[in-house]
Write an enzyme that holds these catalytic residues in place. Structure first.
Site, mmCIF file in Angstrom:
data_model
loop_
_atom_site.group_PDB
_atom_site.id
_atom_site.type_symbol
_atom_site.label_atom_id
_atom_site.label_comp_id
_atom_site.label_asym_id
_atom_site.label_seq_id
_atom_site.Cartn_x
_atom_site.Cartn_y
_atom_site.Cartn_z
ATOM 1 N N GLY A 137 11.549 -5.353 1.272
ATOM 2 C CA GLY A 137 12.778 -5.919 0.733
ATOM 3 C C GLY A 137 13.526 -6.916 1.839
ATOM 4 N N LYS A 192 -4.200 -11.490 3.493
ATOM 5 C CA LYS A 192 -4.505 -10.746 2.298
ATOM 6 C C LYS A 192 -5.409 -9.580 2.649
ATOM 7 C CE LYS A 192 -5.026 -9.598 -2.025
ATOM 8 N NZ LYS A 192 -3.716 -8.424 -2.313
ATOM 9 N N LEU A 235 -6.262 -5.675 -4.691
ATOM 10 C CA LEU A 235 -7.255 -6.230 -3.754
ATOM 11 C C LEU A 235 -8.079 -7.256 -4.126
ATOM 12 C CD1 LEU A 235 -7.783 -2.879 -1.801
ATOM 13 C CD2 LEU A 235 -5.938 -4.686 -1.160
ATOM 14 N N SER A 247 0.134 -5.088 -9.602
ATOM 15 C CA SER A 247 -1.042 -4.548 -9.593
ATOM 16 C C SER A 247 -2.151 -5.506 -9.207
ATOM 17 C CB SER A 247 -1.197 -3.414 -10.721
ATOM 18 O OG SER A 247 -1.543 -4.247 -11.962
ATOM 19 N N THR A 276 4.122 -0.914 -0.763
ATOM 20 C CA THR A 276 4.877 -1.033 -2.008
ATOM 21 C C THR A 276 5.119 0.709 -2.562
ATOM 22 O OG1 THR A 276 2.875 -1.216 -3.121
ATOM 23 C CG2 THR A 276 4.303 -3.317 -2.601
ATOM 24 N N THR A 327 7.784 -10.273 -0.160
ATOM 25 C CA THR A 327 8.193 -10.891 -1.608
ATOM 26 C C THR A 327 9.028 -12.219 -1.390
ATOM 27 O OG1 THR A 327 7.945 -8.686 -2.460
ATOM 28 C CG2 THR A 327 9.314 -10.283 -3.639
ATOM 29 N N CYS A 336 -2.603 1.009 0.046
ATOM 30 C CA CYS A 336 -2.837 0.168 -1.121
ATOM 31 C C CYS A 336 -2.440 1.260 -2.471
ATOM 32 C CB CYS A 336 -3.907 -0.482 -1.510
ATOM 33 S SG CYS A 336 -3.562 -1.641 -2.833
HETATM 34 C C1 FMN Z 1 1.668 -9.469 -4.482
HETATM 35 C C2 FMN Z 1 1.428 -8.400 -3.349
HETATM 36 C C3 FMN Z 1 0.297 -8.246 -2.834
HETATM 37 C C4 FMN Z 1 0.448 -7.305 -1.675
HETATM 38 N N1 FMN Z 1 -0.999 -7.013 -1.343
HETATM 39 C C5 FMN Z 1 -1.187 -6.371 -0.196
HETATM 40 C C6 FMN Z 1 -2.268 -5.958 0.491
HETATM 41 O O1 FMN Z 1 -3.325 -6.586 0.118
HETATM 42 N N2 FMN Z 1 -2.456 -5.424 1.549
HETATM 43 C C7 FMN Z 1 -1.496 -4.767 1.971
HETATM 44 O O2 FMN Z 1 -1.312 -3.979 3.032
HETATM 45 N N3 FMN Z 1 -0.104 -4.843 1.344
HETATM 46 C C8 FMN Z 1 0.000 -5.607 0.242
HETATM 47 N N4 FMN Z 1 1.208 -5.843 -0.341
HETATM 48 C C9 FMN Z 1 2.439 -5.169 0.235
HETATM 49 C C10 FMN Z 1 2.963 -5.878 1.193
HETATM 50 O O3 FMN Z 1 2.393 -6.478 2.402
HETATM 51 C C11 FMN Z 1 4.456 -5.350 1.810
HETATM 52 O O4 FMN Z 1 4.212 -4.127 2.250
HETATM 53 C C12 FMN Z 1 5.534 -5.117 0.432
HETATM 54 O O5 FMN Z 1 5.384 -5.961 -0.349
HETATM 55 C C13 FMN Z 1 6.911 -4.702 0.823
HETATM 56 O O6 FMN Z 1 7.417 -5.796 1.544
HETATM 57 P P1 FMN Z 1 8.276 -6.990 0.625
HETATM 58 O O7 FMN Z 1 9.291 -6.114 -0.033
HETATM 59 O O8 FMN Z 1 9.121 -7.708 1.610
HETATM 60 O O9 FMN Z 1 7.554 -7.518 -0.171
HETATM 61 C C14 FMN Z 1 1.328 -6.636 -1.607
HETATM 62 C C15 FMN Z 1 2.498 -6.820 -2.111
HETATM 63 C C16 FMN Z 1 2.699 -7.775 -3.010
HETATM 64 C C17 FMN Z 1 3.872 -8.080 -3.384
#
Ligand code: FMN
Ligand code: FAD
Ligand code: FES
EC number: 1.3.1.14
Lengths: 255, 300
Positions: free
Chosen positions: B241, B44, B72, B69, B190, B263, B127
């Site tokens: 994704g 995290k 952090l 949202s 994201t 996710t 972020c």
């Molecule tokens: C709930 C949530 C919290 C996230 N927190 C962080 C974070 O603290 N630091 C970071 O670099 N990316 C964070 N991300 C982004 C993910 O690491 C990743 O880049 C993004 O979700 C795309 O991948 P996915 O579609 O497989 O989820 C977060 C994503 C989600 C859904």
């Protein structure tokens, strides 16, 4: 907590837009504590709905686990279309429980809407532990009433409030409770329901401990994503899924 | 089949990494799966001081994705080192610390503190859910260069720079990171997004906008990995994704050396095992002898 594949035993409409689903799971039944919930993956292949959906375990009978739910959106609609024999993927039991202590005496339990579901298992357990239980249930109207007889079977007093006055007290369940609380000496109060209801209960500033089950939008359901945070006293952050869903009502902010 | 991959001299026993923010500090998922299954675990996002994150609601679901949202929320670097790191070290997997600063100095300070304690550091310049730092830095190639360079100066472990897709041309950010000495880049974070409840006309996220993740962003992410591969030589860690092994394979073909899964962990905690098995079976079926052969093997 475990990932479980279970087979639906029953999935029936019990009131307007309200369903009761059951399945057999020895593991869940054995490990269930009142207040726990499960995260259901309604359709493995689906990308909408994508996330699992959280539902409280309402009560348990032998190996059979019961979950009640209301039709709200896409996920609950799909769930309502499933029939006996179909498989569902369940993660649970999740969250904490209403019951961390033994309360020797008279207990008040207050529920509104689908918040009533988890209270049935709670009332059962409270009775098993030898408490006197008064339950206050709030419904909109006659068509949205459910599980009342089951509560009547278990509890010492079942008091009903309806918005339209079709049964019991006309008005909110919190008003009904307020009218009674002055007469009774409750040792502890438990509640679950919509946020305005919980807020109203919190504002009563009860002289006894009051525990509320709270809902937040959840992604993981286990404390990893931090989507379901709830602000507590002294700048403390709680997570509805892993620290809750049950909290001491005075320890958390209810927005 | 050997699934081992190498990023800046660090060997991962397989290319599947838990994406930051979706796996906490591993504790929760360790009750469900053996988290040593992952090639690496990205923590995290960590900041110098504890953060409470953004107000509720922080999450909503949209077609094929979720918008979050969280902002952090984390216990701060000290608590991470004392309370979380020892636990994570008990597993047979590499640890990547995802760090977030609100100034360049904070990124440097975090790197200084963590560099000898973890296997790699992922510098989150992307972020979308904080007002300062994060994506604000990460959209400007000059800032990406400056921060990467400063962090590299104090780092003894490899540095991964995590890029944002919320720009016209992500390759400029990738080039800036490489020029500044980044050991690898990871993409994508994201995608800035918004959803509205038409009954109340209120945004579904308290902060109005949030970050979209999940299947909805995969085609964007694959395209960005493909474009960046053509512009930089450092390894690319691809994400966005990935729900199953087929999604993962696309990223390798587009040019990723490793992948992160985010996710999908919420939906299927066993995804890591299924994706690994799927990759292995695919490589065998297609006659590849290692995953390296698959990287950037696109047929155009
Ligand atoms: C709930 C949530 C919290 C996230 N927190 C962080 C974070 O603290 N630091 C970071 O670099 N990316 C964070 N991300 C982004 C993910 O690491 C990743 O880049 C993004 O979700 C795309 O991948 P996915 O579609 O497989 O989820 C977060 C994503 C989600 C859904
Ligand atoms: C701990 C907990 C226990 C719950 N127990 C019950 C129960 O016993 N019976 C019951 O009917 N409902 C219960 N809910 C609410 C239930 O989860 C939602 O009604 C359901 O997720 C709606 O899904 P949908 O796809 O039909 O609706 P949609 O509106 O399409 O859902 C969209 C998204 O929002 C999430 N969501 C929507 N409403 C809620 C909500 N109130 N709480 C959390 N997430 C939500 C969904 O998971 C999904 O990600 C509980 C919620 C929580 C957090
Ligand atoms: S739902 Fe993920 S932390 Fe509570």
């Amino acid at each position: 907590m475990k990932l479980l594949d279970v087979e639906i035993e029953e999935n029936v409409k019990i009131a307007n837009d309200i369903f009761l689903l059951s399945f057999e799971s020895e593991y869940l039944a054995e490990n269930f504590k009142p207040g726990n919930f499960v995260n259901i993956l309604i359709d493995k292949e689906s990308i909408y709905p994508l996330l699992r959906r959280p539902f409280s375990i309402s009560f348990v009978e032998g190996k059979r686990v019961y979950i009640g739910y209301k039709l709200v959106g896409k996920g609950t609609k799909l769930l309502s279309q499933k029939s006996k024999g179909e498989a569902i993927d369940i993660l649970g039991p999740l969250g904490n429980s209403f019951l961390t202590d033994t309360f020797d005496g008279k207990v008040a339990v207050i529920g509104g809407g689908v918040g009533i579901f988890p209270l049935l298992g709670l009332c059962k357990e409270l009775k098993n532990r030898g408490n006197k239980v008064d339950v206050f249930l709030g419904f909109r109207d006659l068509n949205s009433m459910f599980l009342v007889e089951r509560f009547e079977d278990i509890c010492d007093n079942t008091l009903i409030a309806t918005d339209d006055g079709c049964r019991g007290y006309k008005g909110s369940v919190v008003e009904l409770f307020k009218a009674n609380v002055s007469k009774e000496e409750y040792k502890v109060v438990f509640c679950c329901g919509p946020k305005p209801m919980l807020k109203a209960i919190k504002n009563l500033n009860l002289p006894v401990k009051c525990y509320a089950s709270l809902e937040e939008k959840m992604a993981c359901g286990i404390g990893a994503c931090l989507c379901c945070s709830i602000k507590g006293k002294d700048d403390k952050m709680y997570h509805a899924c892993s620290d809750g869903p049950v909290f001491d009502i005075m320890e958390v902010e209810i927005e | 089949m050997n699934l081992e991959v190498e990023i800046a001299g660090i060997k991962l026993k397989n290319p599947v990494i838990a994406a930051s923010g979706t796996f906490g500090f591993g504790r929760e998922y360790s009750k469900l799966i053996d988290i040593s299954e992952f090639g690496a675990i990205c923590t995290k996002g960590i900041t110098l001081k504890k953060r409470n994150g953004n107000p509720q609601p922080r999450l909503c679901e949209v077609y094929a994705g979720i918008i979050n949202s969280v902002g952090l929320e984390n216990p701060g670097v000290e608590a991470f080192i004392n309370d979380e790191l020892p636990f994570l070290k008990g597993f047979d997997t590499k640890i990547i610390a995802n760090i977030n600063g609100f100034t360049k100095e904070e990124f440097v300070e975090l790197t200084r503190i963590l560099t000898s304690l973890v296997d790699m550091i992922e510098v989150n310049l992307s972020c979308p859910n904080v007002k300062e730092g994060g994506m604000v830095f990460g959209k400007d190639p000059k800032k990406v260069y400056e921060i990467t360079k400063s962090v590299k100066n104090v780092a003894s472990c490899p540095i991964i720079v995590k890029l944002t897709p919320n720009v016209t041309d992500i390759t400029q950010l990738a080039i800036a990171a490489e020029d500044a000495g980044a050991d690898a880049i990871s993409l994508i974070n994201t995608v800035s997004a918004m959803a509205i409840d038409i009954e109340t006309r209120k945004p579904l996220i308290k902060m109005v906008t949030g970050g979209l993740s999940g299947p909805a962003i995969k085609p964007i992410a694959v395209r960005m990995v493909y474009e960046c591969f053509k512009k930089v030589r450092i390894p690319i860690i691809g994400m966005g994704g990935i729900m199953n092994y087929k999604d993962a394979i696309e990223f390798f073909i587009a040019g990723a050396t490793a992948i992160q899964i985010g996710t999908v962990n919420f939906i299927n905690p066993k995804a890591v095992c299924e994706i690994k098995e799927g990759i292995e079976a695919y490589l065998e079926r297609k006659g590849f002898s290692s995953i390296k052969e698959l990287v950037s093997s696109i047929n155009i």
